[in-house]
Scaffold this motif. Structure first.
Motif, PDB file in Angstrom:
ATOM      1  N   ARG B 363       0.816  -1.201   0.000  1.00 57.86           N
ATOM      2  CA  ARG B 363       0.000   0.000   0.000  1.00 57.86           C
ATOM      3  C   ARG B 363       0.861   1.267   0.000  1.00 57.86           C
ATOM      4  O   ARG B 363       1.780   1.412   0.803  1.00 57.86           O
ATOM      5  CB  ARG B 363      -0.935   0.001   1.201  1.00 57.86           C
ATOM      6  N   LEU B 364       0.555   2.152  -0.921  1.00 61.00           N
ATOM      7  CA  LEU B 364       1.252   3.442  -0.991  1.00 61.00           C
ATOM      8  C   LEU B 364       0.292   4.520  -0.518  1.00 61.00           C
ATOM      9  O   LEU B 364      -0.857   4.581  -0.981  1.00 61.00           O
ATOM     10  CB  LEU B 364       1.680   3.758  -2.431  1.00 61.00           C
ATOM     11  N   ASP B 365       0.764   5.346   0.416  1.00 61.31           N
ATOM     12  CA  ASP B 365      -0.088   6.414   0.937  1.00 61.31           C
ATOM     13  C   ASP B 365       0.570   7.760   0.702  1.00 61.31           C
ATOM     14  O   ASP B 365       1.550   8.096   1.344  1.00 61.31           O
ATOM     15  CB  ASP B 365      -0.289   6.247   2.453  1.00 61.31           C
ATOM     16  N   ALA B 366       0.025   8.514  -0.226  1.00 62.26           N
ATOM     17  CA  ALA B 366       0.492   9.875  -0.487  1.00 62.26           C
ATOM     18  C   ALA B 366       2.012   9.950  -0.592  1.00 62.26           C
ATOM     19  O   ALA B 366       2.659  10.812   0.001  1.00 62.26           O
ATOM     20  CB  ALA B 366      -0.005  10.826   0.606  1.00 62.26           C
ATOM     21  N   VAL B 367       2.581   9.009  -1.347  1.00 64.60           N
ATOM     22  CA  VAL B 367       4.041   8.962  -1.500  1.00 64.60           C
ATOM     23  C   VAL B 367       4.529  10.159  -2.324  1.00 64.60           C
ATOM     24  O   VAL B 367       4.048  10.386  -3.437  1.00 64.60           O
ATOM     25  CB  VAL B 367       4.472   7.645  -2.171  1.00 64.60           C
TER      26      VAL B 367
END
Lengths: 295, 621
Positions: B363-367
């Motif tokens: 999961r990528l969060d606001a990368v």
């Protein structure tokens, strides 16, 4: 207070010599990835150049210029003969190449000139001292600092204001860019060696003026310190090399001045340990080189 | 029907014994043929070989040339001298030496054991900076260590006599002792080189980012090699001291270091065989030149005395070797049994069944990743599920590779989070990300060029903690799967382009990943190779239970494989959905297809020009 001022002047003048040498090493390294072990021999050659010019009864300023010119020539010749055939080899191969070159030149000095020191007599005013109340400062230290400031200023101008200097800075970050800019790679490399030679030549003048003699191993010790300075500053970083040079010089001078008598024989070990300790904290150096790597 | 084979686990041992036997034979022959002077030369050879092998264990495997090992030699020489000398003699030569430190008249072997332990300790203490610095900086640091030890030994007059000769040291190093230790060191260095640590360290030497991406921690491995080689160096120094009988700290300075490094480089520091060969060659050269040093006549020519002729000759030989054979005269090959005497053993296909099916999603969060003056990734959020092929596309410069590097820990994020299951990845080092089960390939292929094809894959399994013999089996199977079994023993650096791509994928799979990130795996492949690759990739999630993130800028290739496609443009996600939905998305058409649609689905060819195809074998289908 007086000794502190005196020590600061000493630290600046010694650190300045290291900074000149380190900047030359870093200039070459940033462009061709060569850690030039033979840089010390360039410095030694400059020393012999001055000695020879003085033997020919040339006036001191001319002899000094001759020394610097000989150093530039030697650095260029080294690049052409020994390092250009190795261009593109890995860091280890280049390092060992320069190591071998350095050994060869030392043997040549020992056989061709003398294994023992040859004396150099510079004008008396250079070795005089200035009295500032209680503080006594060697003229040579003042001249050293002035020369270092001038040389570093000239380098900064060259790198920031001239097209070739800009090309060199670009090359330091990404060599391929230089080719795209339509500048001959050989010119940039040769310029880097010429600059490193000139800086080593100036360093040699200052070193010789303090020592009063030249021997085949003259360049070895200061250049060793300069190596450590370039690594401390951040290998490949020009600003870092200068900073590293001054830090190494300062650590050395202040330890010499303020260590207790019994610990003095160990000052070299202590100063190097301090510097290596700094490197453990900052493995990329005090002022790391900027280069963006793509995977 | 073909059989999958892996090298026999005993091969390294037999090769090591073979090399030790060759060394013993050479030493014995020189001693027998040339009598007493020959015996002396052979003894010196043995001692030199021990010292060079101490250098080689570190430098050869890590790629960092050390000048500092003579510091350990000096420490070893002094300690062994103190321990073995009679107290009465020590009172004369070093009257101020603390009595607990010396004069015990210990047997040499006992003293050498103590020396070995002290060497390990000194190396552990000094190794932290050397292991943490990279390449050239580390070399300079070893020089620094040499100077520190030299200046301490020179200054500590009570312990060493300073720069006056320390004499009366028992001359205990004879032919027998030198030969025994030389053979022992050959075995040790040779076995270390092919051990799991040696292999992983050599992988890091060849390509550090790739090694980290497999889960290898180069710093710890470098420290390990430094410590072992420090112990060996101290023992070699003690043997040297007991051969000289009298010495000063200066005897262990640069001149010795230069001579030993020269021997290592000329033979080739990557191999133990090279180190041994280099010692023999340089010693023969120096022996000859020493005789000519005082001048000689050549026909009518009178050559005058040349001071330092051996150094001059050695230096010229180094330059020649570096110019003509940079890897050393013996190259990268160890002495081994001829091919027909070597055995490979069959590998069963059972044991390949792995716990199927990762359940963790990535999961990528606001990368966000900003470089100076350029935001390469802006607020990228996505949930990439396990067990499926997900595509990531975007035009050149969209930030695809930056995103891969951000996930795998190569680039620190400016802000945002990456999680894998419940684990935060964005603060981990690349090797730690790899150990959570994420493998990757690189856009510009990164192989361990000087390792063999099978070693490239074996080392990836080793990095995950698999024992060596199982790792070899796994490598053999992975190579078989990608059709490279026939090239198992070739150097990776000599493989043709398509094989290099497949080897990189096999290497990534050997880490048994839960998630695999493939960065433009089809770049530079011809249409047949691309089709073959697509077929293999399609079956991966089902066969291995691995999630797959496939990065490419070639739409047809990605669309044919993925059920879901994420589109990146200028660092931002502009679309995320099924291939059909993405293809209809006006934003995507404008940013991506708009420039290409006219050229249709054959855009592949111009993506990266395929290299001249030297491909000889194609994967068996």
């Amino acid at each position: 207070m007086g000794t502190l001022l005196q020590q600061t002047v000493n630290a600046l003048s010694l650190g300045g010599v290291y900074a000149l040498l380190a900047l030359g090493l870093a200039t070459v390294f940033s462009i061709v990835r060569l850690i030039n072990f033979a840089h010390g021999e360039v410095m030694t050659i400059a020393g012999y150049g001055i000695w020879w010019a003085l033997l020919l009864a040339l006036p001191a300023p001319v002899a000094i210029l001759a020394g610097v010119a000989v150093a530039v020539g030697a650095a260029l010749a080294m690049e052409r003969i020994a390092f250009r055939p190795m261009r593109g080899a890995d860091v280890t191969t280049l390092l060992i190449t320069s190591f071998a070159v350095s050994e060869i030149i030392k043997v040549l000095f020992q056989n061709g000139i003398s294994a023992r020191p040859v004396p150099i007599v510079l004008p008396a005013w250079l070795t005089s001292t200035i009295d500032l109340g209680a503080v006594r400062i060697g003229m040579i230290s003042v001249v050293s600092i002035a020369a270092v400031v001038l040389a570093l200023g000239a380098m900064a101008l060259l790198l920031r204001r001239t097209p070739l200097g800009l090309a060199m800075r670009a090359a330091a970050e990404d060599f391929a860019v230089v080719r795209l800019m339509g500048i001959k790679a050989n010119h940039v490399v040769a310029l880097a060696f010429a600059i490193s030679g000139a800086l080593a030549g100036i360093a040699a003048v200052l070193w010789v003026a303090q020592r009063g003699s030249v021997d085949p191993l003259m360049g070895a010790t200061p250049v060793l310190k300069a190596f450590i300075a370039t690594v401390l500053g951040g290998l490949g970083s020009l600003g870092g090399a200068v900073l590293g040079g001054f830090v190494v010089g300062a650590v050395e001078v202040f330890l010499q001045g303020f260590l207790p008598e019994a610990a003095l024989p160990y000052r070299e070990a202590i100063s190097l340990s301090i510097i290596i300790g700094l490197l453990v904290l900052r493995p990329d150096g005090l002022w790391p080189a900027a280069n963006v790597s793509r995977s | 029907m073909h059989q999958v084979t892996a090298p026999s686990p005993f091969q390294t041992v037999t090769d090591a014994i073979l090399l030790a036997a060759a060394v013993a034979l050479l030493m014995g022959a020189v001693a027998l043929v040339f009598g007493l002077p020959g015996q002396r030369t052979a003894t010196l050879f043995g001692v030199n070989l021990c010292a060079v092998l101490a250098f080689q264990v570190f430098s050869g495997n890590s790629g960092i040339v050390s000048f500092g090992h003579t510091a350990f030699m000096a420490i070893g020489a002094y300690l062994s001298a103190w321990l073995t000398m009679p107290a009465s003699m020590l009172r004369v030569t070093l009257p101020n030496l603390p009595s607990w430190l010396g004069g015990h008249e210990l047997p040499v072997l006992v003293a050498l054991a103590a020396v070995f332990v002290l060497g390990l300790g000194a190396a552990l203490f000094s190794g932290v900076p050397v292991a943490r610095l990279n390449g050239a900086s580390a070399s300079i640091a070893t020089l620094g260590i040499l100077i520190i030890v030299y200046s301490v030994l020179s200054a500590a007059r009570d312990l060493t006599g300073g720069n006056r000769a320390f004499y009366g040291v028992p001359r205990a190093t004879g032919f027998g002792l030198a030969a025994a230790f030389a053979c022992g060191f050959v075995l040790l260095a040779r076995l270390y080189r092919d051990s799991r640590w040696g292999l992983m360290l050599r992988a890091a030497r060849d390509n550090e980012p790739a090694a980290r991406a497999c889960g290898i921690d180069p710093v710890r491995l470098r420290l390990g090699a430094w410590v072992l080689s420090g112990g060996m160096g101290a023992v070699a120094g003690a043997l040297y001291g007991h051969m000289l009988g009298a010495f000063t700290p200066r005897d262990f300075q640069f001149d010795l270091a230069f001579g030993l490094v020269a021997m290592m480089i000329v033979g080739g520091m990557g191999t133990v065989t090279g180190a041994a060969g280099g010692v023999a060659l340089i010693m023969a050269l120096q022996e000859g030149l020493q005789r000519l040093e005082t001048g000689f006549t050549l026909g009518p020519l009178q050559v005058p005395q040349v001071f330092g002729l051996p150094i001059l000759g050695t230096s010229l030989v180094i330059l020649l070797v570096l110019l003509l054979r940079p890897q050393g005269l013996f190259g990268d090959r160890e002495l081994t049994l001829p091919a027909r005497l070597r055995t490979r053993q069959a590998v069963g296909t059972e044991g390949m069944s792995r716990p199927a099916g990762g359940t963790r999603s990535l999961r990528l969060d606001a990368v966000t990743k900003a470089f100076a003056g350029l935001t390469a990734l802006r607020n990228v959020s996505a949930d990439i599920p396990p067990g499926r092929v997900t595509g990531l596309i975007g035009p050149n410069g969209a930030g695809k590779s930056t995103l891969v590097n951000a996930i795998t820990g190569q680039l620190p994020l400016s802000s945002g989070q990456v999680t894998f299951g419940t684990e935060r990845l964005d603060r981990l080092a690349p090797q730690d990300v790899a150990r959570t089960g994420i493998a990757r390939t690189f856009q510009n292929i990164r192989l361990f060029e000087r390792l063999s094809t099978e070693e490239n894959v074996t080392v990836a399994a080793l990095a995950q903690g698999v024992p060596l013999s199982r790792a070899r089996d796994r490598a053999a199977q992975e190579l078989d799967h990608v059709g490279l079994a026939g090239m198992a023993e070739r150097r990776a650096g000599s493989l043709p382009y398509g094989a290099r791509r497949r080897l990189e994928i096999a290497r990534a799979l050997a880490t048994d990943p839960a998630f695999l990130l493939l960065d433009e795996p089809a770049a530079g492949m011809n249409p047949e190779e691309t089709a073959d690759l697509a077929r293999r990739l399609r079956s991966l999630p089902a066969a291995r239970g691995a999630g797959l993130l496939l990065i490419d800028h070639d739409l047809p290739f990605v669309m044919s494989l993925c059920g879901r496609v994420i589109v990146l443009n200028r660092g931002e996600v502009i679309a995320d959905g099924t291939p059909e939905a993405v293809q209809r998305d006006p934003g995507v058409i404008e940013a991506y297809l708009g420039t290409r649609a006219s050229r249709g689905p054959t855009a592949r060819q111009e993506a990266t020009p395929p290299p001249p195809t030297e491909e000889m074998t194609h994967a068996p289908t």
